[in-house]
Motif scaffolding. Sequence first.
Motif, short mmCIF file in Angstrom:
data_model
loop_
_atom_site.label_atom_id
_atom_site.label_comp_id
_atom_site.label_asym_id
_atom_site.label_seq_id
_atom_site.Cartn_x
_atom_site.Cartn_y
_atom_site.Cartn_z
N ARG A 93 0.83 -1.21 0.00
CA ARG A 93 0.00 0.00 0.00
C ARG A 93 0.87 1.26 0.00
NH1 ARG A 93 -2.06 3.74 3.89
NH2 ARG A 93 -4.01 4.67 3.15
N ALA A 149 -10.45 7.65 2.25
CA ALA A 149 -11.37 6.53 2.44
C ALA A 149 -10.76 5.38 3.24
CB ALA A 149 -11.81 6.00 1.07
N SER A 150 -9.46 5.39 3.45
CA SER A 150 -8.80 4.23 4.05
C SER A 150 -8.63 4.37 5.56
CB SER A 150 -7.42 4.03 3.42
OG SER A 150 -6.73 2.98 4.07
N ALA A 151 -8.98 3.33 6.28
CA ALA A 151 -8.77 3.30 7.73
C ALA A 151 -7.29 3.19 8.07
CB ALA A 151 -9.53 2.13 8.34
N GLN A 152 -6.46 2.84 7.09
CA GLN A 152 -5.02 2.72 7.33
C GLN A 152 -4.32 4.07 7.32
OE1 GLN A 152 -3.19 -0.97 5.37
NE2 GLN A 152 -5.06 -0.66 4.19
N THR A 153 -5.00 5.07 6.78
CA THR A 153 -4.45 6.42 6.82
C THR A 153 -4.55 6.94 8.24
OG1 THR A 153 -5.19 6.80 4.55
CG2 THR A 153 -4.61 8.75 5.86
N GLY A 154 -3.45 7.46 8.75
CA GLY A 154 -3.45 8.00 10.10
C GLY A 154 -3.00 9.45 10.09
N HIS A 158 0.35 6.54 6.03
CA HIS A 158 0.06 5.20 6.55
C HIS A 158 0.34 5.20 8.04
CE1 HIS A 158 -0.62 0.86 6.05
NE2 HIS A 158 0.25 0.74 7.05
N ASP A 160 0.65 6.27 11.98
CA ASP A 160 1.09 7.44 12.73
C ASP A 160 2.61 7.60 12.76
OD1 ASP A 160 -1.54 8.20 13.31
OD2 ASP A 160 -1.63 6.79 15.00
N THR A 188 -7.31 16.03 2.96
CA THR A 188 -6.55 14.96 3.61
C THR A 188 -5.06 15.11 3.31
OG1 THR A 188 -8.46 13.50 3.29
CG2 THR A 188 -6.37 12.46 3.90
#
Length: 214
Positions: A93, A149-154, A158, A160, A188
């Motif tokens: 990713r 849209a991605s929960a993996q974005t912090g 990617h 934190d 974002t």
Amino acid sequence: MKLHSYWRSSAAFRVRIALGLKGLPFDTQPVHLTLGGGEQHGADYRALNPQELVPTLVAGEAVLTQSLAIIEYLEESYPEPALLPRSPVARARVRALALAIACEIHPLNNLRVLQYLGQSFGADEAAKATWYRHWLETGLAPLERQLAASAQTGRYCHGDQPGLADTCLVPQLYNARRYALDLAPYPTLLRIEAACLELPAFLAALPERQPDAP
């Protein structure tokens, strides 16, 4: 290590960020991309980097080219702090995000492309800027959707911890401002950029802070 760099090159900017995040000292060897037709085309630099591009990283006996390959070398040679996550899926990713910038946006807006537009098609500065903004919008819009849209974005692209994708994002947004692109549609991306620019590694890598900046 010695980094052959141009202050405003986004590819060199990426490598400077990565070196800073890794806490690795390096010397800068400026390569002026426009002076006298471009120092990168001189015989001495061509012998070092036959592609006649920046950056080039000299690490001991190794001569490394292409910004993402250089950053991967740094990641493998100096694994902490990591610029890539542990799992294969997460690593894919992050690489995909980085490549969306480095391969889909940046090549179309590279200096030599802009020069060719002027030399071969008579494009003036306004036309070049229109070209530049078009390809920025084409690339940044899907990147915004993907990250939003991605929960993996912090806090960063990617999670934190800043990583490979962030080293590509910040230089690209810097260039977007140079060409007066409206960045409001990309909240974002702007949020992640702001988080990155709180870190010393990103601040030290800024073009205006380089020894060859005018």
